[in-house]
Design a protein around this motif. Structure first.
Motif, PDB file in Angstrom:
ATOM      1  N   UNK A 121       9.018  61.696  -6.470  1.00 33.63           N
ATOM      2  CA  UNK A 121       9.083  60.829  -7.647  1.00 33.63           C
ATOM      3  C   UNK A 121       7.757  60.105  -7.873  1.00 33.63           C
ATOM      4  N   UNK A 122       7.108  59.698  -6.781  1.00 37.26           N
ATOM      5  CA  UNK A 122       5.827  59.005  -6.893  1.00 37.26           C
ATOM      6  C   UNK A 122       4.757  59.928  -7.452  1.00 37.26           C
ATOM      7  N   UNK A 123       4.712  61.140  -6.962  1.00 36.35           N
ATOM      8  CA  UNK A 123       3.724  62.099  -7.463  1.00 36.35           C
ATOM      9  C   UNK A 123       3.957  62.395  -8.946  1.00 36.35           C
ATOM     10  N   UNK A 124       5.205  62.469  -9.334  1.00 35.67           N
ATOM     11  CA  UNK A 124       5.532  62.717 -10.738  1.00 35.67           C
ATOM     12  C   UNK A 124       5.122  61.535 -11.604  1.00 35.67           C
ATOM     13  N   UNK A 125       5.310  60.319 -11.081  1.00 30.94           N
ATOM     14  CA  UNK A 125       4.991  59.108 -11.839  1.00 30.94           C
ATOM     15  C   UNK A 125       3.484  58.888 -11.960  1.00 30.94           C
ATOM     16  N   UNK A 126       2.732  59.119 -10.857  1.00 31.07           N
ATOM     17  CA  UNK A 126       1.279  58.889 -10.837  1.00 31.07           C
ATOM     18  C   UNK A 126       0.570  60.147 -10.319  1.00 31.07           C
ATOM     19  N   UNK A 127       0.593  61.224 -11.069  1.00 32.66           N
ATOM     20  CA  UNK A 127       0.103  62.523 -10.565  1.00 32.66           C
ATOM     21  C   UNK A 127      -1.402  62.575 -10.313  1.00 32.66           C
ATOM     22  N   UNK A 128      -2.158  61.639 -10.859  1.00 32.28           N
ATOM     23  CA  UNK A 128      -3.615  61.665 -10.678  1.00 32.28           C
ATOM     24  C   UNK A 128      -4.054  61.005  -9.367  1.00 32.28           C
ATOM     25  N   UNK A 129      -3.128  60.384  -8.656  1.00 24.31           N
ATOM     26  CA  UNK A 129      -3.502  59.647  -7.451  1.00 24.31           C
ATOM     27  C   UNK A 129      -3.478  60.524  -6.208  1.00 24.31           C
ATOM     28  N   UNK A 130      -4.287  60.131  -5.222  1.00 27.47           N
ATOM     29  CA  UNK A 130      -4.169  60.687  -3.892  1.00 27.47           C
ATOM     30  C   UNK A 130      -3.170  59.866  -3.108  1.00 27.47           C
ATOM     31  N   UNK A 131      -2.751  60.378  -1.946  1.00 32.42           N
ATOM     32  CA  UNK A 131      -1.727  59.684  -1.172  1.00 32.42           C
ATOM     33  C   UNK A 131      -1.974  59.871   0.319  1.00 32.42           C
ATOM     34  N   UNK A 132      -1.737  58.810   1.055  1.00 34.28           N
ATOM     35  CA  UNK A 132      -1.778  58.930   2.515  1.00 34.28           C
ATOM     36  C   UNK A 132      -0.775  57.977   3.144  1.00 34.28           C
ATOM     37  N   UNK A 133      -0.263  58.396   4.276  1.00 36.40           N
ATOM     38  CA  UNK A 133       0.593  57.530   5.067  1.00 36.40           C
ATOM     39  C   UNK A 133      -0.107  57.230   6.381  1.00 36.40           C
ATOM     40  N   UNK A 134       0.184  56.082   6.935  1.00 29.01           N
ATOM     41  CA  UNK A 134      -0.369  55.698   8.229  1.00 29.01           C
ATOM     42  C   UNK A 134       0.784  55.356   9.161  1.00 29.01           C
ATOM     43  N   UNK A 135       0.524  55.497  10.444  1.00 31.79           N
ATOM     44  CA  UNK A 135       1.518  55.134  11.447  1.00 31.79           C
ATOM     45  C   UNK A 135       0.884  54.186  12.453  1.00 31.79           C
ATOM     46  N   UNK A 136       1.583  53.112  12.732  1.00 33.91           N
ATOM     47  CA  UNK A 136       1.097  52.150  13.707  1.00 33.91           C
ATOM     48  C   UNK A 136       2.041  50.970  13.781  1.00 33.91           C
ATOM     49  N   UNK A 137       1.579  49.894  14.404  1.00 34.90           N
ATOM     50  CA  UNK A 137       2.416  48.712  14.607  1.00 34.90           C
ATOM     51  C   UNK A 137       1.513  47.549  14.969  1.00 34.90           C
ATOM     52  N   UNK A 138       2.086  46.370  15.091  1.00 36.63           N
ATOM     53  CA  UNK A 138       1.290  45.214  15.480  1.00 36.63           C
ATOM     54  C   UNK A 138       0.594  45.462  16.812  1.00 36.63           C
ATOM     55  N   UNK A 139       1.308  46.083  17.747  1.00 36.06           N
ATOM     56  CA  UNK A 139       0.766  46.323  19.079  1.00 36.06           C
ATOM     57  C   UNK A 139      -0.396  47.304  19.078  1.00 36.06           C
ATOM     58  N   UNK A 140      -0.592  48.040  17.987  1.00 33.57           N
ATOM     59  CA  UNK A 140      -1.736  48.943  17.884  1.00 33.57           C
ATOM     60  C   UNK A 140      -2.749  48.436  16.862  1.00 33.57           C
ATOM     61  N   UNK A 141      -2.671  47.133  16.553  1.00 32.40           N
ATOM     62  CA  UNK A 141      -3.604  46.511  15.601  1.00 32.40           C
ATOM     63  C   UNK A 141      -3.630  47.272  14.288  1.00 32.40           C
ATOM     64  N   UNK A 142      -2.470  47.672  13.827  1.00 31.76           N
ATOM     65  CA  UNK A 142      -2.260  48.354  12.558  1.00 31.76           C
ATOM     66  C   UNK A 142      -2.068  49.854  12.751  1.00 31.76           C
ATOM     67  N   UNK A 143      -3.144  50.644  12.902  1.00 25.44           N
ATOM     68  CA  UNK A 143      -3.003  52.099  12.780  1.00 25.44           C
ATOM     69  C   UNK A 143      -3.345  52.883  14.043  1.00 25.44           C
ATOM     70  N   UNK A 144      -2.537  53.917  14.283  1.00 23.39           N
ATOM     71  CA  UNK A 144      -2.849  54.953  15.263  1.00 23.39           C
ATOM     72  C   UNK A 144      -3.241  56.241  14.557  1.00 23.39           C
ATOM     73  N   UNK A 145      -2.612  56.477  13.413  1.00 21.98           N
ATOM     74  CA  UNK A 145      -2.872  57.695  12.644  1.00 21.98           C
ATOM     75  C   UNK A 145      -2.991  57.359  11.160  1.00 21.98           C
ATOM     76  N   UNK A 146      -3.631  58.249  10.422  1.00 23.38           N
ATOM     77  CA  UNK A 146      -3.684  58.139   8.966  1.00 23.38           C
ATOM     78  C   UNK A 146      -4.114  59.479   8.396  1.00 23.38           C
ATOM     79  N   UNK A 147      -4.054  59.607   7.084  1.00 23.08           N
ATOM     80  CA  UNK A 147      -4.565  60.802   6.414  1.00 23.08           C
ATOM     81  C   UNK A 147      -6.018  60.561   6.007  1.00 23.08           C
TER      82      UNK A 147
END
Length: 581
Positions: A345-371
Motif C-alpha cells: 500500500x505504501x509503494x502504491x501511495x508513494x511510488x517515487x520513494x525509496x524504502x528501507x527498514x532497520x533492525x535494532x534496539x536501545x541496547x544496540x544504540x539504534x541499529x544493527x542492520x539497515x538497507x
C-alpha cells in the motif's frame, strides 16, 4: 556460524567525547568541514525558528558554564530531559555532555509516579522540562528529593524556575575566556564513558535504563536492584553514526523529527546523525497527521524515519492526498516489522520513494542492520536489511543454544561497537542480556538468508504456543492490517483448554466501519483463508485504540492486564472452531 557484515570495518575514535567529535575535532565536526553558509541546523516545524550547528555549540557552551558554575553540574551527574521535540533539546543535551554529565531523556507525558521512577532509576540531579510538565516534574522531584531550584525550563518562562535562555545569558556574561572547560577523556583511557541513560522499550514490567558503560562502583555492587537504565557511551553513539554514514548516500538530506527525541531512534537519527552528515533536521513538537503532512510540504522533507503506526496513517488517511509529498525521496521504518500488505500500500501511495527498514534496539544504540542505497527498492522491504559495518551476529537454537546457519530460525545475538555495556545498577539482568563473550542476547527470533538479509519473526516472550506450534503475533498483525476495514490491531495469546493458547486479535476498525458480528466473521475468515489452522484466531475484540509506547511498539502487557471494559466495543468468539482445532 557467525554472520559478518559485507562492509569494511569502520575506524572510530576512542579518545574523543561526543562533544569533541561534534564540535571540536576538525576531522569530524561539520563546523570545520563546511563554510558558514552551508552549515545545517535544527528548525522548529511550527515557528520556523532555526539554530545552525555553530549556534548550537555556542548556546550549549554558555549553558554548560552556567549550570557548572552556579549549580555545580559536573562529571557523571545525570540531567533528565522531559520535553517534546524542540530545537533547544540538543542545546541542553550537548551542554550536559560538555560537562561530562549523563543525559536521561523521558516522555513529558509521564505521570508523577512514572517520572519519579525515571528520576530515581537514573539517579537524576537536575531536571530540564517544559511549562506544561512542570507540575508533574515538581511532584516527582519531591518524591525523590530533588530541590525545586534544580528544575529548569527548556522553553518558556515560569516564576521560580530559571529558563534556558536566562542561563545561556549567564554563561555568555562570563566572556569567552570564562567558559568552563569541556570534559575530555583522560590519557590512557577510552571513550567508553557513560553519556546517556536511555530506557529500554521492553515489553514487560517497568522500563529498564540502558547505559554504555558500567562504572567500577556498579560492576562491584550487586546489592541495589532498581529498574535498570540502558547505559550508552560516547563510543556507542559515535560508532553508530559512522556506521550509518557508511551505509548511506553522500548527499544532503532534510529530516523530519516526528519520533520522540527521548527514544533511541530520535536520539541517534535526529540529534546526532544530522550533525555527523551536516543535514537539516526539522523538529515536530507534537505529532498530528495534519502537522506532520504540513511540515513535509513546507520544509521539503527528503527523508522520513517512521514507525509502523505512522506508516499505517500514511497509507490509509484521506488527508494525505491534500498535501504535496513529492520532496520525499526515502522512507525508513523501524521499531517493529512492517507487513507485506502495508508495504504494498505504501509503494502504491508513494511510488517515487525509496524504502528501507532497520533492525535494532536501545541496547544496540539504534541499529544493527539497515538497507544501504543499493537496496532502497521496495522489493527488498520484506527484510530488516543487512549488517552494518563492524557488526556480527549469531543465530542460536532456542533450546540447545547451537549456532545455526542461513535460513535457520533462532534467537539473534549481536556484537559491535554500538552495543551498550549493560543496565545501570542491575547486574543480574546485565549478565543475562550482555554475554561474557560480548554478544547481546536480543530476545528476538529471526534468521539471516543466503544473501545476508535479516528477517525478524517476533519477540521470544511474545510467541504464542498452540499445541506446541509457535505463532508470531506480528505475522497475524501484518495480515490483518492488510484488510480494508482494519485501522490498527494487536494480537496476543489467550488460554485455551485444548491448545494451551490460541491467538486473540484486538482490532481498531476504520471510522467508516462499525463493530458487529458480520465484520468479525469476515476477519476470522480472512485469516482462515490465508493461514494454517493453528494460526487461526480464537477471538476478536474491537477496541477504540491499541495502546502503544512513544516509539510505536504495542504495549501487550496493557492489553493482557485489561480489566475495565470501557474501551471494548464488541467481542466475538469463534466457538465453532474451538472443538475442531
Amino acid at each position: 556460524m557467525v554472520f559478518k557484515s559485507k562492509y569494511p570495518d569502520i575506524a572510530y575514535p576512542t579518545d574523543l567525547t561526543v562533544w569533541e567529535w561534534a564540535f571540536e575535532d576538525k576531522r569530524y565536526s561539520p563546523i570545520f568541514r563546511n563554510p558558514p553558509s552551508k552549515l545545517a541546523g535544527f528548525s522548529n516545524a511550527v515557528t520556523g525558528e532555526r539554530l545552525d550547528f555553530l549556534q548550537v555549540k555556542e548556546h550549549a557552551t554558555y549553558l554548560c558554564t552556567a549550570l557548572a558554575s552556579q549549580y555545580g553540574l559536573g562529571r557523571d551527574d545525570t540531567v533528565s530531559l522531559f520535553s517534546q521535540n524542540s530545537i533547544w533539546y540538543p542545546v541542553a543535551m550537548f551542554a550536559v555532555l560538555r560537562a561530562g554529565g549523563r543525559v536521561n531523556g523521558a516522555s513529558p507525558s509521564h505521570t508523577v509516579d512514572e517520572m519519579a521512577n525515571a528520576l530515581k532509576t537514573a539517579d537524576t540531579k537536575f531536571i530540564i522540562t517544559v511549562p506544561q510538565s512542570i507540575d508533574t516534574a515538581l511532584a516527582a522531584a519531591r518524591k525523590v528529593g530533588i530541590p525545586a531550584e534544580r528544575i529548569f525550563l527548556l522553553e518558556g518562562e515560569l516564576q521560580g524556575h530559571a529558563s534556558m535562555l536566562q542561563l545561556i545569558e549567564v554563561g555568555r556574561s562570563r566572556g569567552e575566556g570564562g567558559q568552563t572547560p569541556f570534559f575530555r577523556i583522560a590519557r590512557g583511557q577510552t571513550n567508553d564513558v557513560c553519556g546517556y541513560l536511555n530506557f529500554s522499550s521492553g515489553t514487560t514490567g517497568l522500563p529498564k535504563a540502558v547505559s554504555s558503560i558500567l562504572p567500577v562502583a556498579y560492576q562491584r555492587d550487586s546489592a541495589a536492584k532498581r529498574e535498570g537504565q540502558v547505559m550508552l557511551s560516547h563510543r556507542n553513539v559515535i560508532a553508530q553514526c559512522l556506521q550509518l554514514g557508511s551505509a548511506s548516500e553522500p548527499k544532503r538530506r532534510r529530516f523530519l523529527a516526528c519520533l520522540p527525541l527521548f527514544h533511541i531512534s530520535g536520539l541517534v537519527r535526529f540529534l546526532h546523525w544530522p550533525i555527523a552528515s551536516n543535514d537539516e533536521c526539522v523538529m515536530l513538537p507534537q505529532f498530528t497527521i495534519k502537522s506532520f503532512l504540513k511540515a513535509i510540504e513546507q520544509f521539503k522533507i527528503t527523508d522520513l524515519a517512521l514507525v509502523p503506526s505512522i506508516v499505517n496513517r500514511l497509507v490509509n488517511d484521506p488527508l494525505v492526498a491534500k498535501y504535496d509529498l513529492t520532496s520525499v525521496k526515502l522512507i525508513a521504518c523501524g521499531a517493529a516489522p512492517l507487513g507485506e500488505e502495508v508495504i504494498k500500500l505504501l509503494e502504491k501511495k508513494l511510488p517515487w520513494t525509496g524504502f528501507r527498514q532497520s533492525y535494532g534496539m536501545t541496547e544496540s544504540c539504534c541499529c544493527l542492520t539497515t538497507h544501504p542505497p543499493e537496496f532502497y527498492s521496495y522489493k527488498y522491504a520484506d527484510s530488516g536489511g543487512v549488517l552494518l559495518a563492524s557488526t556480527v551476529i549469531k543465530i542460536v537454537d532456542l533450546d540447545s543454544g547451537k549456532e545455526l546457519g542461513p535460513n535457520e530460525t533462532g534467537e539473534i545475538l549481536a556484537k559491535g561497537p554500538q552495543i551498550a555495556m549493560g543496565y545501570l545498577a542491575n547486574q543480574k539482568e546485565t549478565a543475562e542480556t550482555f554475554g561474557a563473550d560480548g554478544f547481546l542476547h536480543t530476545g528476538d527470533i529471526g534468521c539471516v538468508d543466503h544473501k545476508g538479509f535479516i528477517h525478524i519473526v517476533d519477540r521470544i516472550k511474545e510467541m504464542i504456543k498452540v499445541k506446541g506450534q509457535q505463532v508470531a503475533p506480528a505475522d497475524l498483525e501484518q495480515l490483518l492490517l492488510g484488510h480494508p476495514a482494519v485501522e490498527d490491531c494487536a494480537v496476543l495469546g489467550i488460554p485455551d483448554d485444548r491448545s494451551s493458547e490460541r491467538p486473540k486479535a484486538f482490532v481498531v476498525l476504520k471510522q467508516t466501519v462499525s463493530p458487529n458480528p458480520k465484520i468479525a466473521k469476515e476477519l476470522l475468515q480472512y485469516v482462515k483463508d490465508r493461514k494454517i489452522r493453528y494460526k487461526w484466531l480464537k477471538e476478536i475484540e474491537f477496541i477504540s485504540e491499541v495502546p502503544k509506547s512513544p516509539s510505536g511498539k504495542i504495549l501487550r502487557r496493557v492489553l493482557r492486564g485489561k480489566r475495565a471494559k470501557e474501551d471494548t466495543l464488541f467481542v466475538f468468539k469463534d466457538i465453532a472452531e474451538t472443538s475442531r482445532l
